[in-house]
Design an enzyme around this catalytic site. Structure first.
Site, mmCIF file in Angstrom:
data_model
loop_
_atom_site.group_PDB
_atom_site.id
_atom_site.type_symbol
_atom_site.label_atom_id
_atom_site.label_comp_id
_atom_site.label_asym_id
_atom_site.label_seq_id
_atom_site.Cartn_x
_atom_site.Cartn_y
_atom_site.Cartn_z
ATOM 1 N N PHE A 164 92.707 57.425 50.601
ATOM 2 C CA PHE A 164 92.569 56.760 49.265
ATOM 3 C C PHE A 164 92.325 55.319 49.251
ATOM 4 C CE2 PHE A 164 95.008 60.678 49.167
ATOM 5 C CZ PHE A 164 94.329 61.473 48.005
ATOM 6 N N SER A 165 93.076 54.546 48.473
ATOM 7 C CA SER A 165 92.461 53.163 48.269
ATOM 8 C C SER A 165 92.587 52.196 49.368
ATOM 9 C CB SER A 165 93.456 52.512 47.164
ATOM 10 O OG SER A 165 93.075 53.130 45.898
ATOM 11 N N VAL A 166 92.985 52.800 50.723
ATOM 12 C CA VAL A 166 92.830 52.023 51.951
ATOM 13 C C VAL A 166 91.330 51.880 52.155
ATOM 14 C CG1 VAL A 166 92.776 52.322 54.453
ATOM 15 C CG2 VAL A 166 94.734 52.804 53.154
ATOM 16 N N LYS A 219 89.331 50.678 49.830
ATOM 17 C CA LYS A 219 88.872 49.381 49.201
ATOM 18 C C LYS A 219 88.828 48.011 50.245
ATOM 19 C CE LYS A 219 90.873 50.337 44.668
ATOM 20 N NZ LYS A 219 91.000 51.414 44.558
#
Length: 410
Positions: A135-137, A139
């Site tokens: 997921f937002s890793v 980013k």
């Protein structure tokens, strides 16, 4: 054989094996296969708490994807095994190591100390070759692609307005903020990042229409629907996956390439990634883009390589891969930008979370995914989880990380 004979009998006495094989048909390979009702339903159900330990390992079975090619020769990580056995106190309860990993719903844990693998474990059917969606890793990876584009001269300045590179954003909420504002999650765009899937929240509506139903792309929404919020650019921190999606579209535009292709050339291959990664997409192959805000799937070891490279100032496998000045600029909060709000324990720089009380910085993802970089102790911890709740269990993980750190720095 008994079951097979009954099936054949049920088809009728004239049925033969040859006629059966002749009537078989394969699922189409084109983009339309991702629009079948079963695929849409699968994407809608990917967070199901009783099965997310498994779905997070197999997102390429539900989404269109783009591959990030691995290096021809991997960065071989040294091995220096250390024991993590002993008691762990998590939220006042005492566990052994296995109990602590189960308590924090861990699929994989990789710990590097002084650049060597000190501990590594995989659970629930996963292994070193499993590519987990974290997921937002993602980013922090998208931020790094912006850094490469800046270094390559494809972005003139982080102070440039987004609309300089994406003219279609003129008149939208992204007409005013700069590239740096998006990196800091301070775009000023009206956006509420609330994880209540199945509800009518703004995030859920975009998630359902883009990632689940493949009706439109994240950046299409930014162009057509985004509007300025109550505060202007750079005035207030507001975590927004939409901001990162727009950053990814800037990468696409200035490079003239897909994000996966640019990442393979600039990062994944030079870093010495051992395994191909992949991005899940927000639409079929003919129209979809990488889900830059939360869609990268990679092995735990390759995440650890990424973290170790940043710990080493952008050096990987003896080569300067990420410019050292970008590593510092992206991970050390500027004065006035930490914490994210008064009294908060964390700050935010360029798509990396920072610890307001230390030099630790982290790539974090929904359902408690971590690349935790601890320069003072020369430690990188990658933890891949499958919690029932999307957010809210950071304290138990921080307690676990603190006790792991203590055990290997005594």
């Amino acid at each position: 054989m008994f079951q097979f004979n009954h099936i054949v009998a049920a088809l009728g006495a004239t049925a033969t094996l040859s006629s059966l094989s002749g009537s078989a048909s394969a699922q189409p390979d084109g983009p339309s296969r991702w629009l079948m009702p079963t695929m849409i339903e699968a994407r809608a159900s990917m967070f199901m708490p009783t099965l997310n330990y498994l779905t997070f390992q197999y997102m390429d079975q539900m989404f269109a994807t783009r591959t990030v090619d691995a290096a021809d020769s991997a960065w071989e990580l040294l091995e220096n095994p250390m024991s993590l056995d002993g008691d762990y106190v998590i939220l006042g309860e005492t566990y052994d190591l296995e109990g602590a990993l189960e308590r924090t719903r861990t699929n994989a844990l990789v710990v590097l100390k002084d650049g060597a693998v000190a501990y590594e474990t995989y659970r629930n059917g996963s292994g070193p070759d499993t590519r987990f969606l974290t997921f937002s890793v993602a980013k922090s990876y998208t931020s790094t692609l912006i850094g490469f584009a800046l270094h390559d001269g494809l972005i003139d300045s982080l102070g440039d307005k987004v609309s300089k590179y994406l003219p279609e954003m003129e008149g939208s909420g992204y007409d005013g903020p700069t590239v740096r504002d998006l990196l800091r999650m301070r775009s000023g765009v009206d956006w509420e990042e609330r994880y209540e899937f199945g509800s009518e929240t703004q995030l859920t509506q975009v998630h359902d229409n883009s990632l689940v139903a493949y009706r439109y792309r994240w950046c299409d929404y930014a162009v057509k629907e985004s509007v300025p919020g109550e505060t202007g650019p750079d005035e207030r921190f507001n975590y927004a996956t939409l901001d990162t999606s727009v950053l990814g579209c800037i990468v696409e535009r200035v490079t003239g390439r897909t994000g996966a292709d640019y990442m393979a050339e600039k990062l994944w291959k030079p870093m010495g990634a051992e395994s191909d990664a992949y991005w899940i997409m927000d639409g079929p192959e003919d129209v979809g883009r990488e889900f830059f805000g939360a869609g990268l799937a990679a092995t735990a070891r390759d995440h650890a390589r990424f973290g170790q490279m940043f710990l080493q100032g952008g050096m990987a496998n003896g080569e300067q891969v990420v410019p050292a000045d970008w590593v510092r600029e992206a991970t050390v909060a500027d004065e006035g930008y930490e914490p994210v709000e008064p009294g908060a324990p964390i700050g935010y720089q360029y798509q990396w979370w920072t610890d307001a009380g230390s030099d630790v910085y982290m790539a974090l993802g929904l359902h408690h995914q971590f690349i935790r970089v601890d320069p003072a102790n020369n430690i990188v911890i990658v933890k891949i989880s499958y919690t029932e709740e999307p957010v809210g269990r950071d304290q138990e993980n921080e307690e676990l990380f603190a006790q792991i750190t203590a055990k290997i720095t005594q």
